[in-house]
Design a protein around this motif. Structure first.
Motif, PDB file in Angstrom:
ATOM      1  N   LYS A  95       0.736  -1.404   0.159  1.00 30.90           N
ATOM      2  CA  LYS A  95      -0.041   0.052   0.024  1.00 30.90           C
ATOM      3  C   LYS A  95       0.990   1.388   0.015  1.00 30.90           C
ATOM      4  CE  LYS A  95      -3.621   2.199   2.552  1.00 30.90           C
ATOM      5  NZ  LYS A  95      -4.507   2.372   3.912  1.00 30.90           N
ATOM      6  N   TRP A  96       1.828   1.309   0.999  1.00 32.78           N
ATOM      7  CA  TRP A  96       2.780   2.290   1.083  1.00 32.78           C
ATOM      8  C   TRP A  96       3.557   2.596  -0.234  1.00 32.78           C
ATOM      9  CZ3 TRP A  96       7.977   3.668   1.098  1.00 32.78           C
ATOM     10  CH2 TRP A  96       8.575   4.714   1.701  1.00 32.78           C
ATOM     11  N   GLU A 109       3.716   6.302  -6.828  1.00 36.47           N
ATOM     12  CA  GLU A 109       2.651   7.321  -7.710  1.00 36.47           C
ATOM     13  C   GLU A 109       3.377   8.683  -7.844  1.00 36.47           C
ATOM     14  OE1 GLU A 109      -1.088   7.850  -6.285  1.00 36.47           O
ATOM     15  OE2 GLU A 109      -1.865   7.790  -8.380  1.00 36.47           O
ATOM     16  N   ARG A 110       4.205   9.054  -6.671  1.00 37.67           N
ATOM     17  CA  ARG A 110       4.987  10.403  -6.761  1.00 37.67           C
ATOM     18  C   ARG A 110       6.289  10.195  -7.360  1.00 37.67           C
ATOM     19  NH1 ARG A 110       5.715  12.461  -1.188  1.00 37.67           N
ATOM     20  NH2 ARG A 110       4.714  10.358  -0.562  1.00 37.67           N
ATOM     21  N   TYR A 121       2.500   1.731  -3.275  1.00 39.50           N
ATOM     22  CA  TYR A 121       1.823   2.103  -4.169  1.00 39.50           C
ATOM     23  C   TYR A 121       1.541   3.839  -4.191  1.00 39.50           C
ATOM     24  CZ  TYR A 121      -2.108   1.900  -7.550  1.00 39.50           C
ATOM     25  OH  TYR A 121      -2.927   2.276  -8.717  1.00 39.50           O
ATOM     26  N   ALA A 122       1.424   4.133  -3.023  1.00 40.69           N
ATOM     27  CA  ALA A 122       1.313   5.676  -2.852  1.00 40.69           C
ATOM     28  C   ALA A 122       2.717   6.366  -3.032  1.00 40.69           C
ATOM     29  CB  ALA A 122       1.013   5.866  -1.426  1.00 40.69           C
TER      30      ALA A 122
END
Lengths: 233, 246
Positions: B12-13, B19-20, B15-16
């Motif tokens: 999850k982390w 994205e950046r 994925y975040a």
């Protein structure tokens, strides 16, 4: 008096037991020992028919042909290395035993080499005569094959352990193992070539020995890890 | 330190954060490949021996670099997965394999095309081409092994072991093939033993190599993200992300 559940004897006892068991099993199924040898002879028979019976031509390609054919014969026998034990469940018992699995796997590979690699090496000079292999290289051919096929057995056992759980692992096994066989083939066939040319062969044989040493360090652990993957998966 | 690694291992982390990060690598990849490509193909001086055909180097060398680096990265990811059981590492290894095989093919193909003007033949058993071909087979083996298992966990672990075995063997194969080549075919024309490249040829090559690496990182991030969504599709945060009701 050992406590209940504690194994009697050390790892050497387990290795000896594995060696004896595998030897007996393989010697009772003689066709499994003989098939790679017949395959080796058959493949060598195909080449003069397919290329040319001219002894001069055959002599130039004989070292490579003999090595490639022996390599394929060894490859062919790999699928059966763990297959029988996997199917009757004794491989699971091997994994459950309190002894280190890499050592036991090494014992199995040693038996495989003793009954596949070594016979192939002993048979190769006979086939060498049929391919008009130049004199003076026969001993080197047998030696290089004996030394090299030990590495082939060790590397191949990794592939066999990885594919033992798959129902049709045969072609996949060759796909995994053949690229890894290339260094052994280069120096094995190179040793025979060098013997024909009259150059020193000790460098080639030394490198074959070095490859075997590296394989002996790393392969048992990889085989053990692969067996655990195949059994638990 | 450990907290950071644990966090990094969480899909999850990742994925975040990816994205950046991803747009930066895409921008770098596109900019570097565009600048390096145009510079190398149009403005760099022609080679005094090979003429314009040497410009294939601007595709061939970065692809060959990447082909080898990706295998090492894949084996490293496999090692991380086997030792610390970080699933994210395996997802990355899984998506890297086809990209690496593709890069190896690009290197082989551009090498073959380069062979026509320099050797006069599409294929020569040159040491570099041969070891690249073997590398390609190693990639195919890893991909095939991963596809052969019914259970994903077995497939991941088997592919990791094979990648690690392969990475130990790559230097051995490379050196033995080089040795074999020098023994059998003394090099009549060597691409590499040319006098050192002048700066205006070398700089675009550097840009292309950096661009290819950025491209690799960007594609790996992108494909790992979709692999995360695929494998974690039953997790709540993924379902919320794709807009499915609980």
């Amino acid at each position: 008096m050992p406590r209940v559940g504690e194994p009697e004897g050390g790892v050497m006892v387990a290795i000896r037991a594995t060696l004896r068991r595998d030897l007996v099993l393989l010697l009772r199924r003689r066709s499994e020992v003989l098939n790679p040898l017949v395959f080796f002879a058959l493949v060598i028979t195909l080449f003069p028919i397919g290329i040319s019976p001219d002894p001069e031509l055959l002599a130039t390609i004989a070292p490579g042909l003999l090595w490639v054919a022996a390599l394929l014969a060894a490859l062919l026998s790999l699928d059966g290395l763990f297959r029988g034990d996997y199917e009757d469940g004794s491989l699971e018992q091997l994994l459950l035993s309190p002894q280190p699995l890499p050592a036991l796997a090494m014992a199995k590979v040693a038996v495989h080499w003793l009954l596949t690699g070594l016979p192939l090496a002993l048979m190769a000079p006979v086939l060498g005569i049929m391919l008009a292999l130049p004199a003076g290289s026969y001993l080197v051919l047998a030696l290089s094959l004996a030394l090299g096929s030990a590495s082939l057995s060790l590397i191949g056992a990794i592939g066999a352990a990885l594919t033992v759980g798959l129902s049709r692992g045969g072609v996949l096994l060759s796909l995994l193992v053949l690229p890894l066989y290339i260094p052994v083939l280069i120096f094995g066939a190179g040793a025979v070539q060098a013997a024909i040319l009259g150059a020193g062969v000790s460098a080639h044989l030394a490198i074959l020995g070095a490859l075997l040493a590296v394989a002996m360090i790393f392969a048992p652990w990889a085989i053990a890890a692969s067996l655990r993957i195949s059994i638990n998966g | 330190m450990w907290a950071f690694i644990h966090k990094l291992g969480s899909p999850k982390w990742f994925y975040a954060i990816s994205e950046r990060l991803m747009p930066w690598f895409w921008v770098a990849a596109v900019a570097l490949i565009l600048i390096g490509g145009v510079w190398g193909l149009a403005f760099a001086p022609a080679d005094y021996q090979q003429g314009n055909s040497f410009r294939i180097i601007y595709v061939h060398v970065p692809a060959a670099f990447l082909a080898q680096s990706i295998f090492v990265a894949m084996a490293a990811a496999g090692f991380v997965f086997m030792v610390w059981k970080i699933k994210l590492a395996d997802m990355a290894a899984a998506v890297m394999a086809p990209l690496g095989a593709g890069m190896t093919f690009v290197a082989l193909f551009s090498g073959a095309v380069w062979g026509v003007p320099t050797w006069g033949t599409w294929w020569q058993w040159d040491a570099r081409l041969t070891s690249m071909l073997i590398l390609f087979f190693l990639y195919v083996g890893v991909i095939a092994l991963r596809g052969a298992f019914a259970s994903r966990d077995s497939a991941s672990r088997a592919a990791s072991v094979l990648a690690m075995v392969g990475v130990i063997n790559i230097p051995i194969i490379k050196y033995s093939v080089e040795w074999w080549y020098t023994l059998h075919q003394p090099a009549t024309f060597s691409v590499t033993s040319r006098p050192a490249m002048p700066m205006e040829m070398w700089l675009p090559l550097l840009l292309m190599v950096l661009g290819f690496y950025s491209f690799f990182i960007a594609v790996t991030l992108m494909r790992t993200r979709s692999e995360i969504l695929r494998r974690e599709s039953s997790k709540r945060w993924v379902r919320e992300l794709v807009g499915e009701g609980p």
